[in-house]
Each structure stands twice: as C-alpha cells, then as structure tokens.
Design a protein around this motif. Structure first.
Motif, PDB file in Angstrom:
ATOM      1  N   ASN A  16       0.724  -1.164   0.285  1.00  0.00           N
ATOM      2  CA  ASN A  16       0.392   0.094  -0.003  1.00  0.00           C
ATOM      3  C   ASN A  16       1.096   1.438   0.109  1.00  0.00           C
ATOM      4  N   TYR A  17       1.660   0.995   0.825  1.00  0.00           N
ATOM      5  CA  TYR A  17       2.942   1.940   1.035  1.00  0.00           C
ATOM      6  C   TYR A  17       3.317   2.712  -0.603  1.00  0.00           C
ATOM      7  N   GLU A  18       3.477   1.156  -1.057  1.00  0.00           N
ATOM      8  CA  GLU A  18       4.534   1.780  -2.283  1.00  0.00           C
ATOM      9  C   GLU A  18       3.047   2.099  -3.350  1.00  0.00           C
ATOM     10  N   ALA A  19       2.244   1.963  -3.023  1.00  0.00           N
ATOM     11  CA  ALA A  19       1.792   2.421  -4.164  1.00  0.00           C
ATOM     12  C   ALA A  19       1.038   3.984  -4.417  1.00  0.00           C
ATOM     13  N   LEU A  20       1.217   3.798  -3.087  1.00  0.00           N
ATOM     14  CA  LEU A  20       0.679   5.816  -2.616  1.00  0.00           C
ATOM     15  C   LEU A  20       2.313   6.353  -2.916  1.00  0.00           C
ATOM     16  N   GLN A  21       3.116   5.810  -2.724  1.00  0.00           N
ATOM     17  CA  GLN A  21       4.243   6.446  -2.928  1.00  0.00           C
ATOM     18  C   GLN A  21       4.781   6.368  -4.541  1.00  0.00           C
ATOM     19  N   LYS A  22       4.157   5.655  -5.602  1.00  0.00           N
ATOM     20  CA  LYS A  22       4.578   5.431  -6.647  1.00  0.00           C
ATOM     21  C   LYS A  22       3.569   6.277  -7.442  1.00  0.00           C
ATOM     22  N   GLU A  23       1.774   6.085  -6.844  1.00  0.00           N
ATOM     23  CA  GLU A  23       0.856   7.585  -7.141  1.00  0.00           C
ATOM     24  C   GLU A  23       1.671   8.896  -7.051  1.00  0.00           C
ATOM     25  N   PHE A  24       2.018   9.162  -6.108  1.00  0.00           N
ATOM     26  CA  PHE A  24       2.577  10.582  -6.168  1.00  0.00           C
ATOM     27  C   PHE A  24       4.172  11.031  -7.018  1.00  0.00           C
ATOM     28  N   GLU A  25       4.932   9.590  -6.680  1.00  0.00           N
ATOM     29  CA  GLU A  25       6.121  10.252  -7.727  1.00  0.00           C
ATOM     30  C   GLU A  25       5.531  10.464  -9.493  1.00  0.00           C
ATOM     31  N   GLY A  26       4.558  10.027 -10.358  1.00  0.00           N
ATOM     32  CA  GLY A  26       3.631  10.074 -10.872  1.00  0.00           C
ATOM     33  C   GLY A  26       3.190  11.541 -11.330  1.00  0.00           C
ATOM     34  N   ASN A  27       3.019  11.755 -10.118  1.00  0.00           N
ATOM     35  CA  ASN A  27       2.305  13.453 -10.168  1.00  0.00           C
ATOM     36  C   ASN A  27       2.776  14.281 -10.142  1.00  0.00           C
ATOM     37  N   VAL A  28       4.297  14.090  -9.768  1.00  0.00           N
ATOM     38  CA  VAL A  28       5.660  14.566  -9.665  1.00  0.00           C
ATOM     39  C   VAL A  28       6.266  15.048 -11.057  1.00  0.00           C
ATOM     40  N   ARG A  29       6.632  13.629 -11.984  1.00  0.00           N
ATOM     41  CA  ARG A  29       7.048  13.666 -13.303  1.00  0.00           C
ATOM     42  C   ARG A  29       5.992  14.254 -13.999  1.00  0.00           C
ATOM     43  N   GLU A  30       4.868  13.960 -13.980  1.00  0.00           N
ATOM     44  CA  GLU A  30       3.315  15.008 -14.685  1.00  0.00           C
ATOM     45  C   GLU A  30       4.137  16.500 -14.491  1.00  0.00           C
ATOM     46  N   TYR A  31       3.907  16.774 -13.419  1.00  0.00           N
ATOM     47  CA  TYR A  31       4.590  17.939 -13.268  1.00  0.00           C
ATOM     48  C   TYR A  31       5.710  18.856 -13.846  1.00  0.00           C
ATOM     49  N   CYS A  32       6.858  18.363 -13.582  1.00  0.00           N
ATOM     50  CA  CYS A  32       8.134  18.453 -13.847  1.00  0.00           C
ATOM     51  C   CYS A  32       8.055  18.511 -15.346  1.00  0.00           C
ATOM     52  N   ALA A  33       7.290  17.535 -16.121  1.00  0.00           N
ATOM     53  CA  ALA A  33       7.707  17.308 -17.333  1.00  0.00           C
ATOM     54  C   ALA A  33       6.984  18.539 -18.801  1.00  0.00           C
ATOM     55  N   ALA A  34       5.826  19.522 -17.367  1.00  0.00           N
ATOM     56  CA  ALA A  34       5.352  20.883 -18.112  1.00  0.00           C
ATOM     57  C   ALA A  34       6.616  21.794 -18.413  1.00  0.00           C
ATOM     58  N   LEU A  35       7.624  21.696 -16.891  1.00  0.00           N
ATOM     59  CA  LEU A  35       8.074  22.782 -16.879  1.00  0.00           C
ATOM     60  C   LEU A  35       9.809  22.869 -17.405  1.00  0.00           C
ATOM     61  N   ALA A  36       9.207  24.383 -18.415  1.00  0.00           N
ATOM     62  CA  ALA A  36      10.518  24.719 -18.623  1.00  0.00           C
ATOM     63  C   ALA A  36      10.802  25.864 -17.935  1.00  0.00           C
ATOM     64  N   LEU A  37      11.592  25.827 -17.232  1.00  0.00           N
ATOM     65  CA  LEU A  37      11.817  26.777 -16.163  1.00  0.00           C
ATOM     66  C   LEU A  37      13.140  27.822 -17.267  1.00  0.00           C
ATOM     67  N   ARG A  38      13.716  28.951 -16.985  1.00  0.00           N
ATOM     68  CA  ARG A  38      14.912  29.638 -17.335  1.00  0.00           C
ATOM     69  C   ARG A  38      15.150  30.645 -16.926  1.00  0.00           C
ATOM     70  N   PRO A  39      16.649  30.751 -16.421  1.00  0.00           N
ATOM     71  CA  PRO A  39      17.280  29.737 -17.409  1.00  0.00           C
ATOM     72  C   PRO A  39      17.867  27.912 -17.120  1.00  0.00           C
ATOM     73  N   GLU A  40      18.244  27.655 -18.079  1.00  0.00           N
ATOM     74  CA  GLU A  40      18.361  26.525 -17.339  1.00  0.00           C
ATOM     75  C   GLU A  40      18.939  25.754 -16.303  1.00  0.00           C
ATOM     76  N   ILE A  41      20.109  26.214 -16.284  1.00  0.00           N
ATOM     77  CA  ILE A  41      20.254  25.717 -14.308  1.00  0.00           C
ATOM     78  C   ILE A  41      19.117  25.787 -13.089  1.00  0.00           C
ATOM     79  N   LEU A  42      18.633  26.382 -13.712  1.00  0.00           N
ATOM     80  CA  LEU A  42      17.311  26.854 -12.631  1.00  0.00           C
ATOM     81  C   LEU A  42      15.905  25.363 -12.946  1.00  0.00           C
ATOM     82  N   ASN A  43      16.188  25.487 -14.746  1.00  0.00           N
ATOM     83  CA  ASN A  43      15.078  24.304 -14.768  1.00  0.00           C
ATOM     84  C   ASN A  43      15.847  22.602 -13.903  1.00  0.00           C
TER      85      ASN A  43
END
Length: 294
Positions: free
Chosen positions: A7-34
């Motif tokens: 159950n812990y791993e399932a919740l952890q995996k769900e959150f990791e998916g949320n984080v990765r989806e959020y980060c995939a849509a992010l393109a900060l500038r300058p690149e080092i900040l990204n």
C-alpha cells in the motif's frame, strides 16, 4: 507487513507519477534553474509527507486526487528545506538520498535559488487551491503557518542557534523537533481533515497524532545518526555528535532516546484508536517509523 509495504509503495508510486507529470510540463529559464529545481524534487526518498496525506484522505473516505496538489506543495516545501539545510552555512552535507546535494552539484548560489523557487511555487499552488472553497483555504493556511516563522523556520533557527552550546535541555529539544519536523508531518495528516470539513474533535485528534508522529520521526532520525549506516540512509552519519547538535541522543542519551521513541509510538497508536475510522495503515505507518533503518 507485506500488505502495508504494498500500500505504501502504491501511494508513493502515485505521488511520483504526479511529480514527474508536473516536472515534464515545466521549462524554466535559465536552464540551470530548470535543472536544479527538478533535481532535488525528483531525487525520490520515502515521500513520507505525501504518502501520509494520501493515506489520511483515504482513511477519511476521500480520494488522493482531492489533496494531490497540496501534497505536491508540501513536498516542495520539504525539498526546499532540505536544500537549504544541506548548505555549508547550515548542516554542510555533501550527500542527500545517496546523491550529491544541490549545492555540490550546482553551486551554493544556485542551490539557494532552487530552494527559493520551490518554496514560492509551493505557495502559488496553495493559493490556487484556495479557489476550491473555504476548506481548501483552511488547509492552505495550515501549510503556510507550519512552514513559517512559528513552524519549520523557527525550528531551524533554534537548531542552528543552540548548536555547540551546553545550555540545551529537554525543553529546547522539544521546541526544535516540534517545529522543525513535527509541524510539517502534522500538516500532512491534518490537511485532509480540513479539506473534508471534519468536526473540531477529529481535527484535534489528527493534529495531535501528526505532532507526536513527527516527534517520533525525528527521535528515530537522531538515533539513526548514531546507529545507522550511509548505504541505508543515503546521507552522512555521526554529524550530530561531531557538531554537538541538539539531538535526542545528545540530550537524553541513547537508551532514553529508545524509550522516548517507544513512548511516542504508543501515544500515536492510542490517538488513532480514538478515531471512528479504519486506521490500519496509519497504525502500521507509526510502527514502521519506530522500527525504520533508513
């Protein structure tokens, strides 16, 4: 225990998916900040706070999606605090979760800015969630208060101030761990209760449970600084003693620290028993924190 781990791993995996989806849509500038912004946020870890928030929402009959954005905001605040905590001016750590800390990879200035960006983005998310209504406003306010000058920052300030001093005592230690660690874990379990508009009694029990679970978490962390190893923890050990920090072991000794951990574990279980919900996951979570090795 296997069911809890799954159950812990399932919740952890769900959150990791949320984080990765959020980060995939992010393109900060300058690149080092990204890069630096995403680096620490995607570094993984146990994701204790998001898992707690998701599990508490489910326990109260809700869905993880109801608190997903607030869980992301809370983890951003936690991540910013780790980046700043690792800096040479504070704990001066070279490793976090088995990888170079942000300032070792990107430099001190960029690490500070990455932490600043994470904190500001967390508050932007909290403000956006307020549009969902009064209960979300209360939840966002709690996160901001517990991360602020009478919460985590006060704990960090006291931790730095009393480091190396011989005047530290039990009251100083409790002040530090209540604010530095417990307030953020309290946020994780209380936010769902506020979002769902639970009555004052339920909120009070959840608040007390979260506060004592946070104390338990920090005490076991202090014990592991003495008894743990780098391969399991992914961070330096023995620093509390070397730097004469205000830790459970330095204030109480190792034997009494174990006894205190047992005390807070039992207190958490008694509080959960007062709730009119199925609390099996949070009960096992409490026992997991008490027995953890990393």
């Amino acid at each position: 225990m296997k069911e809890f781990s799954e159950n812990y791993e399932a919740l952890q995996k769900e959150f990791e998916g949320n984080v990765r989806e959020y980060c995939a849509a992010l393109a900060l500038r300058p690149e080092i900040l990204n890069e630096s912004f995403k680096y620490s946020l995607l570094l993984g870890g146990k994701r204790v706070r998001p898992v707690l928030m998701f599990a508490s929402a489910q326990m109260l009959g809700g869905k993880t999606a109801d608190v997903a954005n607030l869980a992301l905001a809370l983890e951003m605040i936690h991540t910013y605090s780790l980046i700043h905590d690792d800096l040479p001016a504070m704990d001066n750590d070279d490793f976090r979760r088995g990888q170079p800390t942000s300032h070792k990879k990107f430099g001190e200035g960029q690490a500070i800015l990455a932490g600043d960006a994470l904190l500001n983005e967390a508050y932007r998310i909290c403000i956006s969630e307020c549009a969902k209504g009064r209960t979300y406003q209360a939840a966002a306010l709690l996160i901001a208060q517990n991360a602020g000058y009478d919460g985590m920052i006060a704990g960090q300030a006291a931790d730095l101030y009393y480091q190396g001093q011989d005047s530290s005592d039990e009251s100083v230690y409790d002040f530090i761990i209540l604010r530095k660690t417990a307030k953020m874990i309290e946020s994780a379990v209380v936010v769902p209760a506020l979002v769902y508009g639970m009555d004052d009694n339920i909120v009070a029990i959840m608040r007390e449970f979260g506060s004592n679970l946070g104390r338990l978490f920090q005490i076991t962390d202090d014990i592991l600084d003495v008894t743990g190893d780098f391969d399991k923890l992914g961070k330096s050990i023995g620093k509390d003693k070397d730097e004469n920090k205000v830790s459970a072991v330095n204030v109480f000794g190792l034997e009494k620290s174990y006894a205190l951990a047992d005390h807070f574990c039992e207190l958490c279980l008694k509080l959960l028993a007062q709730l009119p919900f199925e609390c099996a996951f949070l009960e096992r979570f409490t026992k997991f924190v008490r027995s953890r090795e990393k």
